[in-house]
Design an enzyme around this catalytic site. Structure first.
Site, short mmCIF file in Angstrom:
data_model
loop_
_atom_site.label_atom_id
_atom_site.label_comp_id
_atom_site.label_asym_id
_atom_site.label_seq_id
_atom_site.Cartn_x
_atom_site.Cartn_y
_atom_site.Cartn_z
N THR A 74 5.39 -8.71 -0.42
CA THR A 74 4.06 -8.13 -0.25
C THR A 74 3.70 -7.09 -1.30
OG1 THR A 74 5.02 -6.60 1.38
CG2 THR A 74 3.91 -8.56 2.23
N THR B 264 8.77 -6.96 4.92
CA THR B 264 9.05 -5.58 5.33
C THR B 264 7.72 -4.91 5.70
OG1 THR B 264 8.76 -4.56 3.16
CG2 THR B 264 10.91 -5.52 3.63
N ARG B 265 7.75 -3.59 5.92
CA ARG B 265 6.52 -2.84 6.16
C ARG B 265 5.90 -2.32 4.87
NH1 ARG B 265 8.82 1.34 8.39
NH2 ARG B 265 6.89 2.53 8.48
N LYS B 266 6.40 -2.78 3.73
CA LYS B 266 5.87 -2.33 2.44
C LYS B 266 4.63 -3.16 2.11
CE LYS B 266 10.40 -0.80 0.88
NZ LYS B 266 11.54 -1.04 -0.04
N THR B 267 3.58 -2.91 2.88
CA THR B 267 2.32 -3.65 2.74
C THR B 267 1.21 -2.72 2.29
OG1 THR B 267 1.92 -3.26 5.10
CG2 THR B 267 2.93 -5.36 4.50
#
Length: 317
Positions: free
Chosen positions: A301, A168-171
């Protein structure tokens, strides 16, 4: 990149012998280099330099105290726990940006399984460079290897299915380029890279547009025709609206197992299906019987622990 690839063997007397593997060299070299030179210089180097500047605002006082003059040396890269190694190019790049004359000999490549106590590489260069770059280089390597290792363990739970594991964009801010690469090395696949990369209509987008149908219609009217339209749904009524409005991908978010089965029956392969919502290594197995196209997990992540790695045995040469 000044990285050389070797394998280590031990002879009958217990002496280590370095042997270059020419037969497999090109494939291993390809695996060890995550970025071409253009991408590296434009996208990775500025982030690495920012990390180095954060760690060295004026000078490395400790290193300059004990090493006032240049001195060539080498240090060993040692793995301290089992896992998947990832990020060797970035590890080496940290030292090269401090001193282009630094070289790294790697005995493993990204994606290799490594064991506790294993010698993975040797770094050669000015001892002052090796000391100043150590922490930043290890931070990247430990973080990326931790993500690759965790992803590898989760991906194994989907073996035998046609379902793809997505990130996902949860970086970590300013680390997405590294962390999404680590997911791929671990056996996962990348979802969209950023907000410019694809259309994903979530609950607040739907609320802003006034409903599922309106959100999809506006996205189709605005986005380039090559972009697929994905929408997040939370109940069966939203599923029906998404199908009727012509969504390309429907994300079932935080639904019960029974709800997801009903949703799949409603969709009837008229759209691709993604499942999301607090998916971790501990609970992903409960989703394998659904036969969906994708399962996304932010945990790849945001919750993976680092892989313990150290630089040891620094000495002059």
């Amino acid at each position: 990149m000044k990285i050389k690839i070797f394998t280590l063997h031990t002879d009958s007397a217990g002496m280590e012998i370095k042997i270059t593997v020419f037969a497999d060299y090109k494939n291993r070299e390809k695996r060890i280099h995550m970025y071409d030179q253009v991408t590296l210089k434009l996208n990775a180097d500025p982030l690495i330099l920012s990390a180095l500047r954060e760690d060295i605002t004026s000078e490395d006082v400790s290193t300059n105290s004990v090493m006032p003059h240049p001195c060539q040396g080498e240090v060993d890269l040692i793995c301290k726990e089992d896992g998947i190694i990832c990020g060797l190019q970035i590890f080496a790049r940290v030292f090269e940006l401090l001193d282009p004359e630094t070289t790294t000999e790697c005995f493993v490549a990204d994606g290799d399984e490594v064991k506790a106590g294993q010698l993975m590489a040797k770094v050669h260069g000015d001892i002052r460079t090796l000391l100043s770059g150590e922490r930043v280089a290890l931070n990247y390597l430990q973080r990326m290897s931790g993500i690759a290792s965790y992803t590898h363990n989760v991906a194994k739970l989907l073996e035998g299915t046609d379902t793809k594991l997505l990130d996902t964009r949860k970086t970590t801010p300013n680390n997405r380029i590294f962390e999404k690469y680590a997911v791929r090395v671990g056996g996962g696949c990348n979802h969209r890279y950023n907000l410019s990369d694809g259309v994903l209509l979530k609950d607040n987008h739907i609320g802003a547009a006034g409903g599922v149908k309106q959100a999809i219609e506006r996205a189709k009217a605005y986005a380039p025709f090559v972009r697929k339209i994905e929408i997040e749904v939370e109940n069966l009524d939203m599923v029906r609206e998404a199908v009727e409005a012509g969504a390309d991908i429907i994300m079932l978010d935080n639904m019960s197992h029974e709800q997801m089965k009903e949703a799949l029956a409603i969709i009837a392969k008229r759209a691709e299906v993604e499942v999301s919502g607090n998916v971790t290594r501990e609970n992903i197995a409960r989703l394998t019987d659904l036969g969906v196209d994708y399962i996304s997990s932010g945990a790849l992540t945001h919750s993976s622990p680092i892989l313990d790695i150290s630089l040891k045995n620094l000495h002059a040469v």
